[in-house]
Design a protein around this motif. Structure first.
Motif, PDB file in Angstrom:
ATOM      1  N   SER A   3       0.851  -1.187   0.000  1.00 30.79           N
ATOM      2  CA  SER A   3       0.000   0.000   0.000  1.00 30.79           C
ATOM      3  C   SER A   3       0.884   1.234   0.000  1.00 30.79           C
ATOM      4  CB  SER A   3      -0.916   0.008   1.222  1.00 30.79           C
ATOM      5  OG  SER A   3      -0.154   0.036   2.414  1.00 30.79           O
ATOM      6  N   ARG A   4       0.586   2.173  -0.872  1.00 32.86           N
ATOM      7  CA  ARG A   4       1.403   3.375  -1.005  1.00 32.86           C
ATOM      8  C   ARG A   4       0.644   4.555  -0.409  1.00 32.86           C
ATOM      9  NH1 ARG A   4       4.541   0.319  -1.722  1.00 32.86           N
ATOM     10  NH2 ARG A   4       5.354   1.549   0.001  1.00 32.86           N
ATOM     11  N   THR A   5       1.118   5.057   0.720  1.00 34.65           N
ATOM     12  CA  THR A   5       0.465   6.173   1.396  1.00 34.65           C
ATOM     13  C   THR A   5       1.354   7.410   1.450  1.00 34.65           C
ATOM     14  OG1 THR A   5       1.284   5.370   3.532  1.00 34.65           O
ATOM     15  CG2 THR A   5      -0.886   4.596   2.832  1.00 34.65           C
ATOM     16  N   GLU A   6       2.591   7.305   0.998  1.00 35.43           N
ATOM     17  CA  GLU A   6       3.521   8.425   1.102  1.00 35.43           C
ATOM     18  C   GLU A   6       3.255   9.471   0.019  1.00 35.43           C
ATOM     19  OE1 GLU A   6       5.952   4.936  -0.375  1.00 35.43           O
ATOM     20  OE2 GLU A   6       3.854   5.383  -0.065  1.00 35.43           O
ATOM     21  N   ASN A   7       3.740  10.692   0.235  1.00 35.67           N
ATOM     22  CA  ASN A   7       3.632  11.735  -0.785  1.00 35.67           C
ATOM     23  C   ASN A   7       4.828  11.626  -1.738  1.00 35.67           C
ATOM     24  OD1 ASN A   7       5.879  13.045   0.464  1.00 35.67           O
ATOM     25  ND2 ASN A   7       4.497  14.140   1.846  1.00 35.67           N
ATOM     26  N   PHE A   8       4.836  12.502  -2.742  1.00 40.12           N
ATOM     27  CA  PHE A   8       5.883  12.415  -3.760  1.00 40.12           C
ATOM     28  C   PHE A   8       7.273  12.607  -3.158  1.00 40.12           C
ATOM     29  CE2 PHE A   8       8.703  14.611  -6.782  1.00 40.12           C
ATOM     30  CZ  PHE A   8       8.800  13.634  -7.750  1.00 40.12           C
ATOM     31  N   TYR A   9       7.389  13.551  -2.215  1.00 40.76           N
ATOM     32  CA  TYR A   9       8.697  13.840  -1.635  1.00 40.76           C
ATOM     33  C   TYR A   9       9.254  12.627  -0.890  1.00 40.76           C
ATOM     34  CZ  TYR A   9      12.239  15.685   1.512  1.00 40.76           C
ATOM     35  OH  TYR A   9      13.410  15.874   2.208  1.00 40.76           O
ATOM     36  N   THR A  10       8.443  12.016  -0.030  1.00 40.97           N
ATOM     37  CA  THR A  10       8.942  10.873   0.735  1.00 40.97           C
ATOM     38  C   THR A  10       9.183   9.666  -0.160  1.00 40.97           C
ATOM     39  OG1 THR A  10       6.657  10.292   1.312  1.00 40.97           O
ATOM     40  CG2 THR A  10       7.905  11.599   2.901  1.00 40.97           C
ATOM     41  N   PHE A  11       8.343   9.487  -1.174  1.00 38.52           N
ATOM     42  CA  PHE A  11       8.560   8.377  -2.104  1.00 38.52           C
ATOM     43  C   PHE A  11       9.885   8.559  -2.833  1.00 38.52           C
ATOM     44  CE2 PHE A  11       8.354   5.990  -5.997  1.00 38.52           C
ATOM     45  CZ  PHE A  11       7.677   4.830  -5.662  1.00 38.52           C
ATOM     46  N   ARG A  12      10.113   9.768  -3.336  1.00 44.64           N
ATOM     47  CA  ARG A  12      11.360  10.036  -4.063  1.00 44.64           C
ATOM     48  C   ARG A  12      12.582   9.857  -3.172  1.00 44.64           C
ATOM     49  NH1 ARG A  12      14.094  14.757  -4.397  1.00 44.64           N
ATOM     50  NH2 ARG A  12      12.318  15.916  -3.519  1.00 44.64           N
ATOM     51  N   LYS A  13      12.460  10.250  -1.910  1.00 41.08           N
ATOM     52  CA  LYS A  13      13.583  10.153  -0.981  1.00 41.08           C
ATOM     53  C   LYS A  13      13.889   8.706  -0.607  1.00 41.08           C
ATOM     54  CE  LYS A  13      15.173  11.771   3.555  1.00 41.08           C
ATOM     55  NZ  LYS A  13      14.844  12.607   4.745  1.00 41.08           N
ATOM     56  N   ASN A  14      12.843   7.911  -0.385  1.00 40.20           N
ATOM     57  CA  ASN A  14      13.046   6.547   0.086  1.00 40.20           C
ATOM     58  C   ASN A  14      13.253   5.537  -1.034  1.00 40.20           C
ATOM     59  OD1 ASN A  14      12.701   6.797   3.072  1.00 40.20           O
ATOM     60  ND2 ASN A  14      10.697   7.578   2.474  1.00 40.20           N
ATOM     61  N   TYR A  15      12.760   5.838  -2.231  1.00 43.30           N
ATOM     62  CA  TYR A  15      12.876   4.899  -3.347  1.00 43.30           C
ATOM     63  C   TYR A  15      13.414   5.625  -4.581  1.00 43.30           C
ATOM     64  CZ  TYR A  15       9.604   2.777  -0.092  1.00 43.30           C
ATOM     65  OH  TYR A  15       8.994   2.315   1.047  1.00 43.30           O
ATOM     66  N   PRO A  16      14.664   6.073  -4.533  1.00 43.86           N
ATOM     67  CA  PRO A  16      15.208   6.883  -5.630  1.00 43.86           C
ATOM     68  C   PRO A  16      15.349   6.125  -6.942  1.00 43.86           C
ATOM     69  CG  PRO A  16      16.925   6.292  -4.062  1.00 43.86           C
ATOM     70  CD  PRO A  16      15.633   5.898  -3.435  1.00 43.86           C
ATOM     71  N   GLY A  84       7.515  -2.339  -6.519  1.00 43.46           N
ATOM     72  CA  GLY A  84       8.953  -2.168  -6.471  1.00 43.46           C
ATOM     73  C   GLY A  84       9.534  -1.726  -5.136  1.00 43.46           C
ATOM     74  N   PRO A  85       8.875  -0.803  -4.397  1.00 48.28           N
ATOM     75  CA  PRO A  85       9.486  -0.255  -3.182  1.00 48.28           C
ATOM     76  C   PRO A  85       9.964  -1.265  -2.143  1.00 48.28           C
ATOM     77  CG  PRO A  85       7.661   1.133  -3.840  1.00 48.28           C
ATOM     78  CD  PRO A  85       7.649  -0.056  -4.755  1.00 48.28           C
ATOM     79  N   PRO A  86       9.170  -2.304  -1.794  1.00 47.11           N
ATOM     80  CA  PRO A  86       9.696  -3.235  -0.795  1.00 47.11           C
ATOM     81  C   PRO A  86      11.002  -3.900  -1.220  1.00 47.11           C
ATOM     82  CG  PRO A  86       7.335  -3.524  -1.040  1.00 47.11           C
ATOM     83  CD  PRO A  86       7.765  -2.616  -2.148  1.00 47.11           C
ATOM     84  N   LEU A  87      11.107  -4.241  -2.500  1.00 46.88           N
ATOM     85  CA  LEU A  87      12.338  -4.881  -2.964  1.00 46.88           C
ATOM     86  C   LEU A  87      13.494  -3.897  -3.006  1.00 46.88           C
ATOM     87  CD1 LEU A  87      11.449  -7.406  -5.823  1.00 46.88           C
ATOM     88  CD2 LEU A  87      12.437  -7.869  -3.588  1.00 46.88           C
ATOM     89  N   GLU A  88      13.238  -2.651  -3.411  1.00 48.62           N
ATOM     90  CA  GLU A  88      14.332  -1.672  -3.416  1.00 48.62           C
ATOM     91  C   GLU A  88      14.859  -1.459  -2.005  1.00 48.62           C
ATOM     92  OE1 GLU A  88      15.400   2.985  -4.473  1.00 48.62           O
ATOM     93  OE2 GLU A  88      13.706   2.032  -5.486  1.00 48.62           O
ATOM     94  N   GLN A  89      13.954  -1.414  -1.031  1.00 49.79           N
ATOM     95  CA  GLN A  89      14.418  -1.217   0.350  1.00 49.79           C
ATOM     96  C   GLN A  89      15.153  -2.444   0.876  1.00 49.79           C
ATOM     97  OE1 GLN A  89      12.473  -2.086   4.043  1.00 49.79           O
ATOM     98  NE2 GLN A  89      11.988   0.076   4.234  1.00 49.79           N
TER      99      GLN A  89
END
Length: 253
Positions: A3-16, A84-89
């Motif tokens: 589930s994606r609840t973050e805004n653009f800034y936090t998404f960009r910061k955590n999943y570059p 993608g985000p869980p795997l990138e992290q």
């Protein structure tokens, strides 16, 4: 987890890495459709087996970042944003790039060998994205310490649905989907050493959501994972090679 609840800034910061890949998708899509020279970019970058046969090996890579329509672009980019985000992290930047690109390239290599020289031009990130699904498939079956049961069941259902839809819909590169998934499942065992379960970064979660799926990372601490997962990975590699070999031989029969 998905589930994606973050805004653009936090998404960009955590999943570059995912952010950069999607930006490349968008830039190339706008270029080939709206900007001068776009038709040349599309002509030179599209997957084309005859071109690969003639030495244009970049065509095994460039199609991963190209999309033919806005719907195609949005669907693949949305899939990457969700899954993608869980795997990138968990994997880290370098390993995630290796998984993503290797899956897409191997999917295009399989398309080249099995599809033959008369296979129509193809493009899209689907092979690489199915590599992500293949990686989750492996994790859900053999690395249960990295994913909770609910998310495991969810990803398996989505994976199976994706495979089924591959054969139902027209104008889909079946080889890319199937071999992208096999490649992801074959590569991921090589990348899981030292990997810990996904957790939401602190800057994304201010308080616990009671509906959020919770996962206890110590749940399977008594289980050890060693050479067994690498052996399973070899099975996927062997399957990949055998099917590609059969497809290659069929071109000469």
């Amino acid at each position: 987890m998905f589930s994606r609840t973050e805004n653009f800034y936090t998404f960009r910061k955590n999943y570059p890495i995912i952010t950069i890949i999607i930006a490349i998708h968008l830039i190339i899509f706008l270029w080939i459709n709206l900007l001068p020279g776009g038709e040349w970019i599309r002509f030179r970058g599209v997957g084309f087996n005859l071109g690969v046969e003639l030495g244009e090996y970049w065509r095994l890579v460039t199609p991963i970042f190209m999309h033919v329509s806005l719907t195609h672009l949005l669907f693949n980019s949305a899939s990457l944003v969700i899954f993608g985000p869980p795997l990138e992290q968990m994997l880290g930047k370098a390993k995630f790039i290796l998984l993503y690109l290797s899956s897409g390239i191997l999917a295009n290599i399989a398309t080249f060998f099995i599809g033959g020289l008369d296979y129509p031009p193809h493009l899209g990130a689907s092979g690489a994205i199915f590599g992500i699904f293949g990686a989750y498939f492996f994790i859900a079956l053999l690395r249960k310490d990295l994913i909770d049961r609910n998310n495991s069941q969810l990803i398996l259902m989505i994976f199976i649905a994706g495979i089924v839809m591959t054969f139902v819909n027209s104008n889909i590169n079946i080889y890319a989907h199937i071999f992208g998934a096999i490649a992801g499942a074959a590569i991921i065992p090589l990348l899981l050493n030292g990997v810990k379960p996904f957790y939401r970064p602190i800057n994304m979660v201010q308080q616990k959501d009671p509906d959020e799926i919770q996962f206890n990372p110590n749940r399977w601490n008594n289980k050890k994972f060693g050479n067994s997962q690498l052996k399973i990975g070899k099975v996927f590699w062997i399957a990949f090679g055998v099917i590609v070999l059969i497809g290659l031989l069929s071109r000469f029969v």
